[in-house]
Design an enzyme around this catalytic site. Structure first.
Site, PDB file in Angstrom:
ATOM      1  N   ASP A 196       0.847  -1.209   0.000  1.00 15.23           N
ATOM      2  CA  ASP A 196       0.000   0.000   0.000  1.00 15.23           C
ATOM      3  C   ASP A 196       0.877   1.251   0.000  1.00 15.23           C
ATOM      4  O   ASP A 196       2.049   1.199   0.378  1.00 15.23           O
ATOM      5  CB  ASP A 196      -0.857   0.047   1.273  1.00 15.23           C
ATOM      6  CG  ASP A 196      -2.015  -0.945   1.250  1.00 15.23           C
ATOM      7  OD1 ASP A 196      -2.353  -1.453   0.177  1.00 15.23           O
ATOM      8  OD2 ASP A 196      -2.582  -1.192   2.330  1.00 15.23           O
ATOM      9  N   ARG A 198      -1.151  -0.560  -8.645  1.00 20.33           N
ATOM     10  CA  ARG A 198      -2.502  -0.122  -8.276  1.00 20.33           C
ATOM     11  C   ARG A 198      -2.544   1.402  -8.362  1.00 20.33           C
ATOM     12  O   ARG A 198      -1.685   2.082  -7.810  1.00 20.33           O
ATOM     13  CB  ARG A 198      -2.830  -0.560  -6.851  1.00 20.33           C
ATOM     14  CG  ARG A 198      -4.180  -0.017  -6.366  1.00 20.33           C
ATOM     15  CD  ARG A 198      -4.367  -0.184  -4.866  1.00 20.33           C
ATOM     16  NE  ARG A 198      -4.337  -1.567  -4.453  1.00 20.33           N
ATOM     17  CZ  ARG A 198      -4.017  -1.965  -3.214  1.00 20.33           C
ATOM     18  NH1 ARG A 198      -3.682  -1.084  -2.291  1.00 20.33           N
ATOM     19  NH2 ARG A 198      -4.005  -3.242  -2.907  1.00 20.33           N
ATOM     20  N   LYS A 252      -6.784   7.320  -5.943  1.00 21.71           N
ATOM     21  CA  LYS A 252      -6.729   8.792  -5.864  1.00 21.71           C
ATOM     22  C   LYS A 252      -5.824   9.249  -4.718  1.00 21.71           C
ATOM     23  O   LYS A 252      -5.160  10.273  -4.813  1.00 21.71           O
ATOM     24  CB  LYS A 252      -8.140   9.358  -5.666  1.00 21.71           C
ATOM     25  CG  LYS A 252      -9.018   9.207  -6.902  1.00 21.71           C
ATOM     26  CD  LYS A 252     -10.331   9.970  -6.776  1.00 21.71           C
ATOM     27  CE  LYS A 252     -11.249   9.675  -7.940  1.00 21.71           C
ATOM     28  NZ  LYS A 252     -12.548  10.368  -7.848  1.00 21.71           N
ATOM     29  N   GLY A 253      -5.818   8.499  -3.608  1.00 22.29           N
ATOM     30  CA  GLY A 253      -5.019   8.896  -2.441  1.00 22.29           C
ATOM     31  C   GLY A 253      -5.930   9.285  -1.303  1.00 22.29           C
ATOM     32  O   GLY A 253      -6.829  10.112  -1.478  1.00 22.29           O
TER      33      GLY A 253
END
Ligand code: FDA
Length: 311
Positions: free
Chosen positions: A137, A187, A190-191
């Site tokens: 991630d 991946r 948008k954040g």
């Protein structure tokens, strides 16, 4: 504005105490989190895989300050992958795992990068043995350089190690260009964090435009794009680009979060697209939950209404 306040609250110990002890919170959290235990995550994964979806499982937790805790998180992932494998859920990569770098040590005051790399290596080795993959991630902007360095280094041994690019960051098109290469699992989201204007776009329109730009770079490239968004406009743009360039449906996937737009997840899968659901579990759900509230004012309204109806 509200988003900023909620994201700031996600880092506050005082607000954490208030929210996590409110009796009603658990009911609302259940919508976004599979449960407290690996068994809960396994049960949800079995159900979703049975519906033709793929899954990536996140053991909740972040910002670990203790090397032993970082090692314990890695051990939890190794045990989880073993259980997924024993239940035949790793076949064909149907269930994989997502790991937050600071949960496995990236933020440690000493040797953070080295510790995170060692712990992610352990998880990758278990995943590789089980026939599945790991995705790292991406957290706040201050972690991006170190996270990409760790992923780049580990890809020498585990070429299918996935990483995440966030379209709210101004730098992301450059990262996409470098990462759109054969075998590279990326991946695009948008954040979910806050960043100063020097690093990030604040306006939704700019974040969305940057997403569309990055998405096109990834879809037109040679890697394996993982398009993580619930935004119907961006999904429509993806579909149109895939048709134009005749990209094989098996060469990319859509990703969505557990509990969000489940109807759309099913619809895309029924159309023949690969769809992966991000399934978090564990009792350290506070930061994750607050980011979900921050994304959508309606979630906050629902939460506040539930709170007030209990008093
Ligand atoms: P946007 O927020 O514009 O939402 C579009 C629509 O989706 C909304 O109108 C609503 O219908 C629905 N929706 C979105 N969020 C919702 C919510 N919380 N509750 C209810 N409905 C909602 N971020 C990050 O910084 N690092 C990471 O590693 C990841 N990883 C990741 C994995 C996967 C699989 C996903 C889907 C997302 C992430 N994210 C993430 C989170 C991501 O950055 C982003 O915050 C959310 O996906 C919301 O953005 P959307 O693209 O969905 O658009």
């Amino acid at each position: 504005m509200l988003r900023r306040v909620l994201l700031a609250a996600s880092a506050s110990q005082r607000v954490r105490g208030l929210i996590t002890t409110a009796p009603v919170t658990r009911d609302v959290v259940k919508r976004f989190v599979a449960g407290d235990t690996a068994a809960d995550a396994l049960a949800v994964t079995e159900r979703l895989v049975g519906q033709g979806l793929s899954v990536t499982i996140d053991y909740l937790g972040e910002d670990t300050v203790d090397p032993e805790q970082a090692g314990a998180v890695a051990s939890e992932y190794v045990a989880l992958v073993d259980r997924l494998s024993a239940a035949s859920l790793t076949v064909g990569g149907k269930a994989e795992v997502s790991v937050k770098p600071t949960a496995v040590g990236l933020g440690l005051a000493e040797h953070g990068e080295k510790t995170a790399a060692e712990n992610i290596t352990r998880i990758c080795a278990a995943a590789c043995k089980a026939g599945t993959t790991v995705t790292v991630d991406m957290e706040d902007h201050s972690r991006v350089e170190a996270t990409l360095r760790v992923v780049g280094e580990l890809r020498a041994d585990f070429p299918d190690l996935g990483c995440v690019i966030q379209s709210y960051l101004r730098r992301s098109p450059g990262d996409c260009e470098a990462l759109a290469v054969a075998g590279s699992r990326v991946r695009l989201c948008k954040g979910a964090y806050q960043a100063p204007d020097a690093f990030a776009f604040a306006a939704r329109s700019e974040i969305d435009r940057n997403y569309a730009r990055c998405m096109r770079m990834l879809l037109d490239g040679d890697g394996y794009p993982m398009l993580a968004t619930h935004d119907p406009r961006l999904v429509a743009i993806a579909k149109s680009r895939v048709t134009t360039i005749a990209r094989d449906p098996g060469s990319f996937e859509y990703q969505m979060l557990y509990g969000i737009r489940t109807d759309e997840q099913a619809r895309l899968a029924a159309e023949g697209a690969q769809v992966r659901v991000y399934v978090p579990y564990g009792d350290d759900w506070y930061g994750y939950f607050m980011r979900r509230l921050a994304e959508r004012p309606a979630n906050l309204t629902f939460f506040l209404r539930a709170l007030s109806s209990r008093h």
